[in-house]
Write a protein that holds these residues in place. Structure first.
Motif, PDB file in Angstrom:
ATOM      1  N   PHE A 202       0.857  -1.185   0.000  1.00  0.00           N
ATOM      2  CA  PHE A 202       0.000   0.000   0.000  1.00  0.00           C
ATOM      3  C   PHE A 202       0.892   1.234   0.000  1.00  0.00           C
ATOM      4  CE2 PHE A 202      -2.097   3.230   2.782  1.00  0.00           C
ATOM      5  CZ  PHE A 202      -3.128   3.578   1.923  1.00  0.00           C
ATOM      6  N   ILE A 203       0.612   2.175  -0.912  1.00  0.00           N
ATOM      7  CA  ILE A 203       1.410   3.396  -1.035  1.00  0.00           C
ATOM      8  C   ILE A 203       0.512   4.595  -0.786  1.00  0.00           C
ATOM      9  CG2 ILE A 203       2.971   4.725  -2.510  1.00  0.00           C
ATOM     10  CD1 ILE A 203       2.093   1.421  -3.859  1.00  0.00           C
ATOM     11  N   ARG A 204       0.887   5.474   0.141  1.00  0.00           N
ATOM     12  CA  ARG A 204       0.079   6.660   0.406  1.00  0.00           C
ATOM     13  C   ARG A 204       0.897   7.939   0.276  1.00  0.00           C
ATOM     14  NH1 ARG A 204       0.856   8.284   5.886  1.00  0.00           N
ATOM     15  NH2 ARG A 204       1.934   6.697   7.132  1.00  0.00           N
ATOM     16  N   ASN A 205       0.191   9.045   0.236  1.00  0.00           N
ATOM     17  CA  ASN A 205       0.765  10.385   0.066  1.00  0.00           C
ATOM     18  C   ASN A 205       1.321  10.600  -1.337  1.00  0.00           C
ATOM     19  OD1 ASN A 205       0.981  12.886   1.435  1.00  0.00           O
ATOM     20  ND2 ASN A 205       3.197  12.661   1.495  1.00  0.00           N
ATOM     21  N   LEU A 206       0.683   9.986  -2.314  1.00  0.00           N
ATOM     22  CA  LEU A 206       1.069  10.213  -3.712  1.00  0.00           C
ATOM     23  C   LEU A 206       0.595  11.594  -4.163  1.00  0.00           C
ATOM     24  CD1 LEU A 206       0.020   6.771  -5.244  1.00  0.00           C
ATOM     25  CD2 LEU A 206       2.358   7.541  -4.829  1.00  0.00           C
ATOM     26  N   ASP A 207       1.396  12.248  -5.001  1.00  0.00           N
ATOM     27  CA  ASP A 207       0.967  13.513  -5.572  1.00  0.00           C
ATOM     28  C   ASP A 207      -0.278  13.276  -6.427  1.00  0.00           C
ATOM     29  OD1 ASP A 207       0.989  15.592  -7.913  1.00  0.00           O
ATOM     30  OD2 ASP A 207       2.202  16.486  -6.328  1.00  0.00           O
TER      31      ASP A 207
ATOM     32  N   ARG B 146      11.608  -5.543  -1.178  1.00  0.00           N
ATOM     33  CA  ARG B 146      12.653  -4.674  -1.748  1.00  0.00           C
ATOM     34  C   ARG B 146      12.105  -3.282  -2.030  1.00  0.00           C
ATOM     35  NH1 ARG B 146      14.170  -9.336  -4.704  1.00  0.00           N
ATOM     36  NH2 ARG B 146      13.003  -8.623  -6.543  1.00  0.00           N
ATOM     37  N   ALA B 147      10.892  -3.225  -2.576  1.00  0.00           N
ATOM     38  CA  ALA B 147      10.288  -1.930  -2.891  1.00  0.00           C
ATOM     39  C   ALA B 147      10.059  -1.117  -1.622  1.00  0.00           C
ATOM     40  CB  ALA B 147       8.969  -2.142  -3.631  1.00  0.00           C
ATOM     41  N   ILE B 148       9.585  -1.766  -0.577  1.00  0.00           N
ATOM     42  CA  ILE B 148       9.361  -1.072   0.700  1.00  0.00           C
ATOM     43  C   ILE B 148      10.680  -0.546   1.252  1.00  0.00           C
ATOM     44  CG2 ILE B 148       8.632  -1.359   3.099  1.00  0.00           C
ATOM     45  CD1 ILE B 148       6.596  -3.431   2.105  1.00  0.00           C
ATOM     46  N   GLU B 149      11.697  -1.396   1.217  1.00  0.00           N
ATOM     47  CA  GLU B 149      13.007  -1.017   1.761  1.00  0.00           C
ATOM     48  C   GLU B 149      13.603   0.173   1.019  1.00  0.00           C
ATOM     49  OE1 GLU B 149      17.515  -2.904   2.295  1.00  0.00           O
ATOM     50  OE2 GLU B 149      15.876  -4.136   1.515  1.00  0.00           O
ATOM     51  N   LYS B 150      13.488   0.177  -0.307  1.00  0.00           N
ATOM     52  CA  LYS B 150      14.154   1.202  -1.116  1.00  0.00           C
ATOM     53  C   LYS B 150      13.348   2.497  -1.237  1.00  0.00           C
ATOM     54  CE  LYS B 150      17.719  -1.354  -2.188  1.00  0.00           C
ATOM     55  NZ  LYS B 150      19.089  -1.015  -1.679  1.00  0.00           N
ATOM     56  N   LEU B 151      12.013   2.405  -1.252  1.00  0.00           N
ATOM     57  CA  LEU B 151      11.216   3.584  -1.585  1.00  0.00           C
ATOM     58  C   LEU B 151      10.453   4.200  -0.417  1.00  0.00           C
ATOM     59  CD1 LEU B 151       9.739   2.613  -5.079  1.00  0.00           C
ATOM     60  CD2 LEU B 151      11.701   4.062  -4.561  1.00  0.00           C
ATOM     61  N   ASN B 152      10.262   3.471   0.664  1.00  0.00           N
ATOM     62  CA  ASN B 152       9.516   4.024   1.797  1.00  0.00           C
ATOM     63  C   ASN B 152      10.210   5.269   2.340  1.00  0.00           C
ATOM     64  OD1 ASN B 152       7.500   4.190   3.816  1.00  0.00           O
ATOM     65  ND2 ASN B 152       8.880   3.196   5.272  1.00  0.00           N
ATOM     66  N   GLY B 153       9.478   6.370   2.391  1.00  0.00           N
ATOM     67  CA  GLY B 153      10.035   7.621   2.886  1.00  0.00           C
ATOM     68  C   GLY B 153      10.768   8.441   1.842  1.00  0.00           C
ATOM     69  N   MET B 154      10.827   7.939   0.611  1.00  0.00           N
ATOM     70  CA  MET B 154      11.507   8.667  -0.457  1.00  0.00           C
ATOM     71  C   MET B 154      10.544   9.658  -1.116  1.00  0.00           C
ATOM     72  SD  MET B 154      14.571   7.455  -0.373  1.00  0.00           S
ATOM     73  CE  MET B 154      15.329   7.842  -1.954  1.00  0.00           C
ATOM     74  N   LEU B 155      11.122  10.581  -1.898  1.00  0.00           N
ATOM     75  CA  LEU B 155      10.317  11.570  -2.603  1.00  0.00           C
ATOM     76  C   LEU B 155       9.909  11.051  -3.977  1.00  0.00           C
ATOM     77  CD1 LEU B 155      12.249  14.897  -1.873  1.00  0.00           C
ATOM     78  CD2 LEU B 155      10.137  14.103  -0.807  1.00  0.00           C
ATOM     79  N   MET B 156       8.618  11.217  -4.278  1.00  0.00           N
ATOM     80  CA  MET B 156       8.110  10.961  -5.628  1.00  0.00           C
ATOM     81  C   MET B 156       7.391  12.232  -6.066  1.00  0.00           C
ATOM     82  SD  MET B 156       6.646   7.030  -5.556  1.00  0.00           S
ATOM     83  CE  MET B 156       6.078   7.169  -7.256  1.00  0.00           C
ATOM     84  N   ASP B 157       7.973  12.917  -7.051  1.00  0.00           N
ATOM     85  CA  ASP B 157       7.425  14.214  -7.486  1.00  0.00           C
ATOM     86  C   ASP B 157       7.216  15.161  -6.312  1.00  0.00           C
ATOM     87  OD1 ASP B 157       7.507  13.181  -9.995  1.00  0.00           O
ATOM     88  OD2 ASP B 157       5.476  13.774 -10.525  1.00  0.00           O
ATOM     89  N   ASN B 158       8.275  15.286  -5.498  1.00  0.00           N
ATOM     90  CA  ASN B 158       8.330  16.238  -4.384  1.00  0.00           C
ATOM     91  C   ASN B 158       7.402  15.911  -3.224  1.00  0.00           C
ATOM     92  OD1 ASN B 158      10.261  17.932  -5.708  1.00  0.00           O
ATOM     93  ND2 ASN B 158       8.598  18.784  -6.949  1.00  0.00           N
ATOM     94  N   GLU B 159       6.838  14.712  -3.230  1.00  0.00           N
ATOM     95  CA  GLU B 159       6.014  14.278  -2.099  1.00  0.00           C
ATOM     96  C   GLU B 159       6.662  13.052  -1.458  1.00  0.00           C
ATOM     97  OE1 GLU B 159       3.500  15.619  -0.711  1.00  0.00           O
ATOM     98  OE2 GLU B 159       2.856  17.127  -2.183  1.00  0.00           O
ATOM     99  N   LYS B 160       6.771  13.067  -0.140  1.00  0.00           N
ATOM    100  CA  LYS B 160       7.345  11.942   0.582  1.00  0.00           C
ATOM    101  C   LYS B 160       6.296  10.841   0.695  1.00  0.00           C
ATOM    102  CE  LYS B 160       9.931  10.945   4.822  1.00  0.00           C
ATOM    103  NZ  LYS B 160      10.429  11.528   6.109  1.00  0.00           N
ATOM    104  N   VAL B 161       6.584   9.693   0.096  1.00  0.00           N
ATOM    105  CA  VAL B 161       5.599   8.606   0.090  1.00  0.00           C
ATOM    106  C   VAL B 161       5.888   7.600   1.194  1.00  0.00           C
ATOM    107  CG1 VAL B 161       5.133   8.840  -2.363  1.00  0.00           C
ATOM    108  CG2 VAL B 161       6.913   7.258  -1.610  1.00  0.00           C
TER     109      VAL B 161
END
Length: 233
Positions: free
Chosen positions: A93-98, A146-161
């Motif tokens: 589940f991914i939240r805070n998407l632009d 792997r996706a959770i480890e690498k992308l959790n808390g990262m910025l996607m289009d200036n929003e922290k997901v």
């Protein structure tokens, strides 16, 4: 695996529209838009069947998350064995998407770097506007981790997901109830006007846990004609 599931369809999309689009990937044996048995209105999804598995695979990559009638399509393999999809394995589940910039296609392209994706979706309202969250289901749990480890808390289009393993409604309710059960605060209403802090403490003490669990009782100490109510605060 000659069949593809095509979801998030606009009501106006027909078999002819899908046939014209998907035939670019190879010869099609049949197309079926699923409809309500009574009204015959589209249910918003369809199945496209190819003669060759390679053509179905090609279409999956060619048209995943393309637009038709102003809506992004959600395409995945139509697996007659739904065990994987229903198991929740590899589901995140991914939240805070632009809401303006992140589409199904963006989501798919970003997360496909970590493994084969079974399905992906940005959740939208009835007008096709993003609600700011989405789901990815990988073929394996390892890819999801792997996706959770690498992308959790990262910025996607200036929003922290924020990304986590998907939890079913029952699992979410169990967590919420567990947290609530740890609380020792109680809300009480419909007290009579003569109650003081001291008399309320003495009154509640003798009832203990049943009141904490939110029982309603017609007992001495409530307003005349009212039921004393107590629940988790």
């Amino acid at each position: 695996m000659n069949s593809l599931y095509v979801g998030d369809l606009h009501q106006n999309v027909t078999e002819a529209d899908l046939n014209k689009m998907f035939s670019e990937a190879g010869p099609i044996s049949s197309v079926r838009v699923c409809r309500d048995r009574v009204t015959h209105r589209s249910l918003g999804y369809a199945y496209v069947n190819f003669y060759q598995p390679d053509d179905a695979e090609r279409a999956l990559h060619m048209f995943s998350n393309d637009m038709l009638e102003g809506r992004y399509l959600r395409i995945m393999r139509s697996d007659p064995d739904r065990t994987l999809r229903k198991s929740g394995v590899g589901n995140i589940f991914i939240r805070n998407l632009d809401k303006k910039s992140i589409t199904n296609k963006n989501l798919y392209e970003t997360f496909s770097a970590f493994g084969d994706i079974y399905s992906s979706k940005v959740v939208c309202d009835e007008n096709g506007h993003s609600k700011g969250y989405g789901y990815i289901q990988y073929k394996t749990q390892e890819a999801a981790d792997r996706a959770i480890e690498k992308l959790n808390g990262m910025l996607m289009d200036n929003e922290k997901v924020f990304i986590e393993r998907f939890k079913s409604r029952k699992e979410r309710e169990a967590v919420a109830w567990s947290k609530a059960s740890e609380s020792t605060n109680v809300f009480v209403k419909n007290l009579c006007r003569t109650r003081t802090d001291e008399t309320l403490m003495r009154f509640l003490w003798k009832y203990g846990q049943p009141l904490v669990q939110g029982h309603e009782r017609q007992i001495t100490g409530s307003r005349v004609g009212s039921v004393l109510f107590a629940s988790k605060a």
